[in-house]
Write a protein that holds these residues in place. Structure first.
Motif, PDB file in Angstrom:
ATOM      1  N   SER A 136       0.818  -1.215   0.000  1.00  0.00           N
ATOM      2  CA  SER A 136       0.000   0.000   0.000  1.00  0.00           C
ATOM      3  C   SER A 136       0.847   1.258   0.000  1.00  0.00           C
ATOM      4  O   SER A 136       0.391   2.329  -0.423  1.00  0.00           O
ATOM      5  CB  SER A 136      -0.937   0.010   1.215  1.00  0.00           C
ATOM      6  N   GLY A 137       2.085   1.176   0.527  1.00  0.00           N
ATOM      7  CA  GLY A 137       2.963   2.336   0.603  1.00  0.00           C
ATOM      8  C   GLY A 137       2.526   3.385   1.604  1.00  0.00           C
ATOM      9  O   GLY A 137       3.038   4.508   1.588  1.00  0.00           O
ATOM     10  N   ARG A 138       1.600   3.057   2.503  1.00  0.00           N
ATOM     11  CA  ARG A 138       1.089   4.057   3.457  1.00  0.00           C
ATOM     12  C   ARG A 138       2.059   4.329   4.599  1.00  0.00           C
ATOM     13  O   ARG A 138       1.937   5.358   5.266  1.00  0.00           O
ATOM     14  CB  ARG A 138      -0.266   3.598   4.002  1.00  0.00           C
ATOM     15  N   LEU A 139       2.983   3.421   4.825  1.00  0.00           N
ATOM     16  CA  LEU A 139       4.019   3.621   5.839  1.00  0.00           C
ATOM     17  C   LEU A 139       5.348   3.669   5.095  1.00  0.00           C
ATOM     18  O   LEU A 139       5.972   2.636   4.855  1.00  0.00           O
ATOM     19  CB  LEU A 139       4.014   2.472   6.852  1.00  0.00           C
ATOM     20  N   ASP A 140       5.786   4.867   4.741  1.00  0.00           N
ATOM     21  CA  ASP A 140       6.928   4.990   3.840  1.00  0.00           C
ATOM     22  C   ASP A 140       8.046   5.816   4.473  1.00  0.00           C
ATOM     23  O   ASP A 140       8.024   7.041   4.400  1.00  0.00           O
ATOM     24  CB  ASP A 140       6.484   5.609   2.511  1.00  0.00           C
ATOM     25  N   PRO A 141       9.036   5.147   5.095  1.00  0.00           N
ATOM     26  CA  PRO A 141       9.129   3.700   5.214  1.00  0.00           C
ATOM     27  C   PRO A 141       8.561   3.219   6.539  1.00  0.00           C
ATOM     28  O   PRO A 141       8.445   4.002   7.485  1.00  0.00           O
ATOM     29  CB  PRO A 141      10.633   3.463   5.186  1.00  0.00           C
ATOM     30  N   PRO A 142       8.227   1.935   6.670  1.00  0.00           N
ATOM     31  CA  PRO A 142       7.896   1.384   7.980  1.00  0.00           C
ATOM     32  C   PRO A 142       9.164   1.245   8.826  1.00  0.00           C
ATOM     33  O   PRO A 142      10.275   1.275   8.292  1.00  0.00           O
ATOM     34  CB  PRO A 142       7.303   0.017   7.646  1.00  0.00           C
ATOM     35  N   ASP A 143       8.974   1.091  10.124  1.00  0.00           N
ATOM     36  CA  ASP A 143      10.132   0.797  10.975  1.00  0.00           C
ATOM     37  C   ASP A 143      10.634  -0.612  10.709  1.00  0.00           C
ATOM     38  O   ASP A 143      11.842  -0.853  10.657  1.00  0.00           O
ATOM     39  CB  ASP A 143       9.761   0.944  12.454  1.00  0.00           C
ATOM     40  N   ILE A 144       9.707  -1.554  10.594  1.00  0.00           N
ATOM     41  CA  ILE A 144      10.051  -2.939  10.304  1.00  0.00           C
ATOM     42  C   ILE A 144       9.007  -3.524   9.363  1.00  0.00           C
ATOM     43  O   ILE A 144       7.891  -3.010   9.248  1.00  0.00           O
ATOM     44  CB  ILE A 144      10.136  -3.817  11.578  1.00  0.00           C
ATOM     45  N   CYS A 145       9.376  -4.600   8.701  1.00  0.00           N
ATOM     46  CA  CYS A 145       8.469  -5.369   7.856  1.00  0.00           C
ATOM     47  C   CYS A 145       8.261  -6.735   8.501  1.00  0.00           C
ATOM     48  O   CYS A 145       9.193  -7.291   9.099  1.00  0.00           O
ATOM     49  CB  CYS A 145       9.059  -5.556   6.463  1.00  0.00           C
ATOM     50  N   LEU A 146       7.067  -7.274   8.377  1.00  0.00           N
ATOM     51  CA  LEU A 146       6.742  -8.581   8.943  1.00  0.00           C
ATOM     52  C   LEU A 146       6.393  -9.521   7.796  1.00  0.00           C
ATOM     53  O   LEU A 146       5.458  -9.265   7.037  1.00  0.00           O
ATOM     54  CB  LEU A 146       5.576  -8.476   9.925  1.00  0.00           C
ATOM     55  N   ILE A 147       7.136 -10.623   7.710  1.00  0.00           N
ATOM     56  CA  ILE A 147       6.973 -11.599   6.650  1.00  0.00           C
ATOM     57  C   ILE A 147       6.637 -12.952   7.278  1.00  0.00           C
ATOM     58  O   ILE A 147       7.459 -13.520   8.012  1.00  0.00           O
ATOM     59  CB  ILE A 147       8.258 -11.756   5.801  1.00  0.00           C
ATOM     60  N   TYR A 148       5.436 -13.466   7.016  1.00  0.00           N
ATOM     61  CA  TYR A 148       5.061 -14.809   7.459  1.00  0.00           C
ATOM     62  C   TYR A 148       5.387 -15.790   6.343  1.00  0.00           C
ATOM     63  O   TYR A 148       5.124 -15.524   5.163  1.00  0.00           O
ATOM     64  CB  TYR A 148       3.574 -14.884   7.786  1.00  0.00           C
ATOM     65  N   ALA A 149       5.942 -16.947   6.700  1.00  0.00           N
ATOM     66  CA  ALA A 149       6.320 -17.929   5.691  1.00  0.00           C
ATOM     67  C   ALA A 149       6.427 -19.300   6.337  1.00  0.00           C
ATOM     68  O   ALA A 149       6.622 -19.424   7.547  1.00  0.00           O
ATOM     69  CB  ALA A 149       7.655 -17.546   5.047  1.00  0.00           C
ATOM     70  N   THR A 150       6.318 -20.330   5.504  1.00  0.00           N
ATOM     71  CA  THR A 150       6.552 -21.687   5.970  1.00  0.00           C
ATOM     72  C   THR A 150       8.046 -21.882   6.213  1.00  0.00           C
ATOM     73  O   THR A 150       8.873 -21.091   5.730  1.00  0.00           O
ATOM     74  CB  THR A 150       6.080 -22.708   4.930  1.00  0.00           C
ATOM     75  N   PRO A 151       8.438 -22.937   6.930  1.00  0.00           N
ATOM     76  CA  PRO A 151       9.877 -23.160   7.140  1.00  0.00           C
ATOM     77  C   PRO A 151      10.670 -23.258   5.835  1.00  0.00           C
ATOM     78  O   PRO A 151      11.789 -22.745   5.755  1.00  0.00           O
ATOM     79  CB  PRO A 151       9.909 -24.472   7.931  1.00  0.00           C
ATOM     80  N   ALA A 152      10.109 -23.906   4.807  1.00  0.00           N
ATOM     81  CA  ALA A 152      10.825 -24.016   3.534  1.00  0.00           C
ATOM     82  C   ALA A 152      11.007 -22.650   2.884  1.00  0.00           C
ATOM     83  O   ALA A 152      12.083 -22.334   2.348  1.00  0.00           O
ATOM     84  CB  ALA A 152      10.083 -24.964   2.588  1.00  0.00           C
ATOM     85  N   GLN A 153       9.960 -21.834   2.895  1.00  0.00           N
ATOM     86  CA  GLN A 153      10.083 -20.476   2.360  1.00  0.00           C
ATOM     87  C   GLN A 153      11.053 -19.649   3.189  1.00  0.00           C
ATOM     88  O   GLN A 153      11.855 -18.873   2.647  1.00  0.00           O
ATOM     89  CB  GLN A 153       8.708 -19.805   2.337  1.00  0.00           C
ATOM     90  N   MET A 154      11.010 -19.830   4.504  1.00  0.00           N
ATOM     91  CA  MET A 154      11.813 -18.986   5.388  1.00  0.00           C
ATOM     92  C   MET A 154      13.303 -19.278   5.262  1.00  0.00           C
ATOM     93  O   MET A 154      14.120 -18.349   5.307  1.00  0.00           O
ATOM     94  CB  MET A 154      11.366 -19.155   6.838  1.00  0.00           C
TER      95      MET A 154
END
Length: 263
Positions: free
Chosen positions: A141-159
């Motif tokens: 969305s770009g509404r927090l430009d920039p954010p302090d941190i990003c949160l990425i959820y993923a499976t163990p294989a993706q991670m």
């Protein structure tokens, strides 16, 4: 950090839409990557475009879930939380004596008051007194430009491939811990406090209240690292090291497979 010039818009900002598209293309993420940003005043928080304010009392896990599962932009203050634990992990409550005692956790998550207090002392927390509000929002969305941190959820294989991408250039060993319950302190708490990539195993509350799926891990990471991750993932993919990781077979001669990657 990495080849940021390929993902910068005309104003010199990171192109959040392209970064998220690249992450989805390379990892096939099923949960929306989001940002988290602290605001000095409530008025600053309320100025974020299309920000929602909670109409009920929530955990911070639910607020994060509203962004990552529903795609909402949500702003909160300490008064929106069911307890001080949630507020402390995003720097909206002090690490005072009552909080450090952790009495409500004794006999629930920990055997004794001493165990509960040891848990509280072990948690990584960001600064208190610097901000009045926190907003979470989908990165694209770009509404927090920039954010302090990003949160990425993923499976163990993706991670693990995400981590491999992070380590493609400027390699260093990454080390994390686990406080157990309230493990959001291992992810967004630690990343906000240290400015470092921070991996966690989401806890019971994150899964029960925040909608985190049972096979998901969480990476909290400052935005400056993301171009490096994407560039690394792209390089790995060119080498045939990509997601999904196709099973080779546990009884097959390994030389052909390994030879493709290493010869």
């Amino acid at each position: 950090m990495g080849n940021e010039g390929t993902r910068v818009d005309v104003d010199g900002h990171l192109d959040w839409g392209r970064l998220v598209d690249d992450l989805n293309r390379l990892l096939r993420l099923r949960t929306t990557p989001i940002g988290m940003k602290r605001f000095a005043t409530v008025a600053d928080m309320e100025a974020v475009p299309r920000v929602r304010r909670p109409q009920a009392i929530h955990t911070m896990d639910q607020i994060v879930g509203q962004a990552s599962r529903n795609g909402w932009t949500v702003g909160v203050t300490k008064d929106d939380f069911v307890g001080d634990q949630c507020a402390a992990v995003v720097g909206l409550h002090p690490r005072d004596d009552d909080w450090l005692a952790g009495e409500r956790y004794a006999g629930v998550w920990y055997s004794t008051p001493d165990d509960a207090a040891a848990h509280q002392a072990a948690m990584d927390l960001p600064s208190f007194g610097t901000h009045e509000a926190v907003v979470v929002s989908p990165l694209a969305s770009g509404r927090l430009d920039p954010p302090d941190i990003c949160l990425i959820y993923a499976t163990p294989a993706q991670m693990i491939l995400f981590i491999n991408g992070l380590q493609w250039t400027g390699y260093r060993k990454l080390e994390w811990g686990c406080v157990g319950e309230s493990s959001c302190a291992d992810s967004w708490g630690r990343a906000l406090a240290t400015g470092e990539p921070s991996l966690s195993i989401p806890c019971f509350a994150e899964r029960r209240y925040g909608g985190v799926m049972e096979d998901e891990l969480l990476m909290a990471i400052p935005p400056s690292f993301l171009p490096t991750v994407v560039d690394g993932l792209a390089a790995l993919a060119r080498n045939g090291l990509r997601y999904p990781i196709a099973p080779y077979g546990v009884t097959t001669d390994a030389r052909a497979g390994l030879g493709h990657s290493y010869d």
